[in-house]
Write a protein that holds these residues in place. Structure first.
Motif, PDB file in Angstrom:
ATOM      1  N   GLU A 194       0.828  -1.202   0.000  1.00 50.30           N
ATOM      2  CA  GLU A 194       0.000   0.000   0.000  1.00 50.30           C
ATOM      3  C   GLU A 194       0.866   1.257   0.000  1.00 50.30           C
ATOM      4  N   LEU A 195       1.959   1.234   0.789  1.00 51.57           N
ATOM      5  CA  LEU A 195       2.871   2.373   0.808  1.00 51.57           C
ATOM      6  C   LEU A 195       3.513   2.587  -0.562  1.00 51.57           C
ATOM      7  N   CYS A 196       3.943   1.493  -1.153  1.00 46.87           N
ATOM      8  CA  CYS A 196       4.569   1.581  -2.477  1.00 46.87           C
ATOM      9  C   CYS A 196       3.574   2.086  -3.508  1.00 46.87           C
ATOM     10  N   LYS A 197       2.333   1.628  -3.375  1.00 46.03           N
ATOM     11  CA  LYS A 197       1.295   2.101  -4.294  1.00 46.03           C
ATOM     12  C   LYS A 197       1.080   3.597  -4.142  1.00 46.03           C
ATOM     13  N   SER A 198       1.049   4.077  -2.891  1.00 47.09           N
ATOM     14  CA  SER A 198       0.874   5.508  -2.631  1.00 47.09           C
ATOM     15  C   SER A 198       2.027   6.322  -3.209  1.00 47.09           C
ATOM     16  N   LEU A 199       3.242   5.753  -3.150  1.00 52.29           N
ATOM     17  CA  LEU A 199       4.429   6.430  -3.669  1.00 52.29           C
ATOM     18  C   LEU A 199       4.665   6.162  -5.153  1.00 52.29           C
ATOM     19  N   ARG A 200       3.772   5.363  -5.751  1.00 50.32           N
ATOM     20  CA  ARG A 200       3.886   4.968  -7.156  1.00 50.32           C
ATOM     21  C   ARG A 200       5.195   4.238  -7.434  1.00 50.32           C
ATOM     22  N   ILE A 201       5.561   3.372  -6.511  1.00 44.73           N
ATOM     23  CA  ILE A 201       6.727   2.499  -6.678  1.00 44.73           C
ATOM     24  C   ILE A 201       6.200   1.121  -7.041  1.00 44.73           C
ATOM     25  N   ALA A 202       6.459   0.697  -8.247  1.00 38.73           N
ATOM     26  CA  ALA A 202       5.755  -0.468  -8.788  1.00 38.73           C
ATOM     27  C   ALA A 202       6.279  -1.821  -8.322  1.00 38.73           C
ATOM     28  N   TYR A 203       7.608  -1.950  -8.075  1.00 43.94           N
ATOM     29  CA  TYR A 203       8.189  -3.282  -7.929  1.00 43.94           C
ATOM     30  C   TYR A 203       8.885  -3.550  -6.594  1.00 43.94           C
ATOM     31  N   VAL A 204       9.160  -2.540  -5.807  1.00 39.28           N
ATOM     32  CA  VAL A 204       9.922  -2.703  -4.567  1.00 39.28           C
ATOM     33  C   VAL A 204       9.305  -3.748  -3.649  1.00 39.28           C
ATOM     34  N   ALA A 205       7.992  -3.714  -3.484  1.00 37.32           N
ATOM     35  CA  ALA A 205       7.330  -4.639  -2.561  1.00 37.32           C
ATOM     36  C   ALA A 205       7.485  -6.096  -2.984  1.00 37.32           C
ATOM     37  N   ASN A 206       7.728  -6.338  -4.261  1.00 36.46           N
ATOM     38  CA  ASN A 206       7.872  -7.705  -4.765  1.00 36.46           C
ATOM     39  C   ASN A 206       9.305  -8.210  -4.748  1.00 36.46           C
ATOM     40  N   VAL A 207      10.277  -7.288  -4.728  1.00 36.70           N
ATOM     41  CA  VAL A 207      11.670  -7.728  -4.889  1.00 36.70           C
ATOM     42  C   VAL A 207      12.560  -7.410  -3.692  1.00 36.70           C
ATOM     43  N   TYR A 208      12.043  -6.708  -2.676  1.00 37.45           N
ATOM     44  CA  TYR A 208      12.939  -6.241  -1.598  1.00 37.45           C
ATOM     45  C   TYR A 208      13.611  -7.390  -0.853  1.00 37.45           C
ATOM     46  N   GLU A 209      12.963  -8.554  -0.794  1.00 39.82           N
ATOM     47  CA  GLU A 209      13.560  -9.691  -0.093  1.00 39.82           C
ATOM     48  C   GLU A 209      14.655 -10.377  -0.914  1.00 39.82           C
ATOM     49  N   PHE A 240      16.602   0.260  -5.401  1.00 36.45           N
ATOM     50  CA  PHE A 240      16.042   1.251  -6.316  1.00 36.45           C
ATOM     51  C   PHE A 240      16.547   1.046  -7.745  1.00 36.45           C
ATOM     52  N   CYS A 241      17.757   0.551  -7.884  1.00 38.03           N
ATOM     53  CA  CYS A 241      18.260   0.216  -9.227  1.00 38.03           C
ATOM     54  C   CYS A 241      17.415  -0.898  -9.852  1.00 38.03           C
ATOM     55  N   GLU A 242      17.016  -1.860  -9.036  1.00 41.89           N
ATOM     56  CA  GLU A 242      16.164  -2.941  -9.523  1.00 41.89           C
ATOM     57  C   GLU A 242      14.782  -2.410  -9.894  1.00 41.89           C
ATOM     58  N   GLU A 243      14.267  -1.481  -9.122  1.00 42.10           N
ATOM     59  CA  GLU A 243      12.997  -0.836  -9.454  1.00 42.10           C
ATOM     60  C   GLU A 243      13.081  -0.156 -10.819  1.00 42.10           C
ATOM     61  N   ILE A 244      14.167   0.568 -11.027  1.00 42.88           N
ATOM     62  CA  ILE A 244      14.347   1.261 -12.304  1.00 42.88           C
ATOM     63  C   ILE A 244      14.476   0.263 -13.450  1.00 42.88           C
ATOM     64  N   ARG A 245      15.248  -0.809 -13.239  1.00 49.34           N
ATOM     65  CA  ARG A 245      15.440  -1.819 -14.288  1.00 49.34           C
ATOM     66  C   ARG A 245      14.114  -2.454 -14.692  1.00 49.34           C
ATOM     67  N   LEU A 246      13.306  -2.798 -13.703  1.00 45.90           N
ATOM     68  CA  LEU A 246      12.024  -3.433 -13.990  1.00 45.90           C
ATOM     69  C   LEU A 246      11.048  -2.470 -14.658  1.00 45.90           C
ATOM     70  N   ARG A 247      11.116  -1.204 -14.279  1.00 46.09           N
ATOM     71  CA  ARG A 247      10.287  -0.203 -14.953  1.00 46.09           C
ATOM     72  C   ARG A 247      10.661  -0.100 -16.428  1.00 46.09           C
ATOM     73  N   GLU A 248      11.961  -0.033 -16.696  1.00 50.02           N
ATOM     74  CA  GLU A 248      12.422   0.085 -18.078  1.00 50.02           C
ATOM     75  C   GLU A 248      12.053  -1.157 -18.881  1.00 50.02           C
ATOM     76  N   GLN A 249      12.155  -2.319 -18.257  1.00 50.60           N
ATOM     77  CA  GLN A 249      11.772  -3.569 -18.915  1.00 50.60           C
ATOM     78  C   GLN A 249      10.292  -3.562 -19.272  1.00 50.60           C
ATOM     79  N   ALA A 250       9.459  -3.130 -18.327  1.00 53.89           N
ATOM     80  CA  ALA A 250       8.018  -3.070 -18.573  1.00 53.89           C
ATOM     81  C   ALA A 250       7.691  -2.060 -19.679  1.00 53.89           C
ATOM     82  N   LYS A 251       8.399  -0.927 -19.678  1.00 58.06           N
ATOM     83  CA  LYS A 251       8.182   0.077 -20.722  1.00 58.06           C
ATOM     84  C   LYS A 251       8.546  -0.477 -22.089  1.00 58.06           C
TER      85      LYS A 251
END
Length: 241
Positions: A7-22, A37-48
């Protein structure tokens, strides 16, 4: 906790952190956050990239990774294979024209370049030229031509495949000419054709229109010629043996 984090990630519009932080290794807080955060960026770019590839409407999944470069491809003196694959021509709003017999790898190369462009964040559209002309004629009939053109305004690269396989009506040729004229120095084109430019009168019945079209296409263009026999034909014959 996991639900709260999502929910926090959704509020902050962070798409992948909650799934990969572990999955991120921890050495120290700074390193952990940076890697996360680098992984978040990588996954965003992949999805784009995947979204852009879907919007491009390629006909198959061919890429540069499985392209067979041969001596049958003649490059212009000012262009190398590395230059072409760097996609600098898109930034410079230049065109690439691939000319040669059917089955020699033109569409595969055009698709591979287009797919790589999507992976690098460019907006791409792929059209078989005959289908594009049909869409333009249909848009004109229902008074949606302006809307059709508007959808292409933000596109960086347009791939026009198979110019020369089918002739166009006078209206279709004029519509295609108008569209390419609008692209001139505004975006890049990759064009594949089985006909030399001197033979384009076969498909564009108006010789003056043909000359004007070719002039616009080759003004800022890299022209590659493909020689030799068809890969598809050679492959089919080899299977018969």
């Amino acid at each position: 906790m996991r639900t709260d984090l999502k929910e926090l990630c959704k509020s902050l519009r962070i798409a992948y952190v909650a799934n990969v932080y572990e999955q991120i290794d921890f050495t120290n807080p700074e390193q952990y956050l940076q890697d996360l955060f680098c992984e978040e960026i990588r996954l965003r770019e992949q999805a784009k990239s995947m979204r852009l590839i879907k919007k491009a409407r390629f006909l198959d999944k061919k890429s540069l990774h499985d392209y067979e470069w041969t001596e049958q491809i003649r490059f212009p003196v000012q262009l190398t294979r590395e230059d072409l694959c760097s996609l600098q021509f898109i930034e410079k709003k230049q065109n690439v024209v691939l000319v040669g017999s059917p089955g020699t790898g033109k569409t595969h190369l055009a698709t591979g370049l287009g797919r790589k462009a999507c992976e690098e964040g460019y907006e791409v559209r792929f059209y078989r030229v005959a289908h594009l002309v049909e869409e333009l004629e249909s848009a004109l009939r229902i008074n949606r031509l302006s809307a059709f053109r508007k959808r292409l305004e933000k596109v960086d690269l347009v791939i026009l495949d198979e110019i020369g396989y089918l002739p166009f009506s006078k209206e279709g040729a004029e519509l295609l000419f108008q569209l390419i004229s609008e692209f001139y120095e505004q975006k890049s084109l990759i064009i594949t054709s089985n006909l030399e430019f001197s033979q384009w009168n076969r498909i564009f019945t108006d010789s003056r229109l043909t000359a004007a079209l070719v002039d616009r296409l080759i003004h800022h263009a890299h022209i590659l010629s493909f020689h030799g026999e068809s890969y598809r034909l050679a492959n089919a014959l080899s299977k018969r043996k």
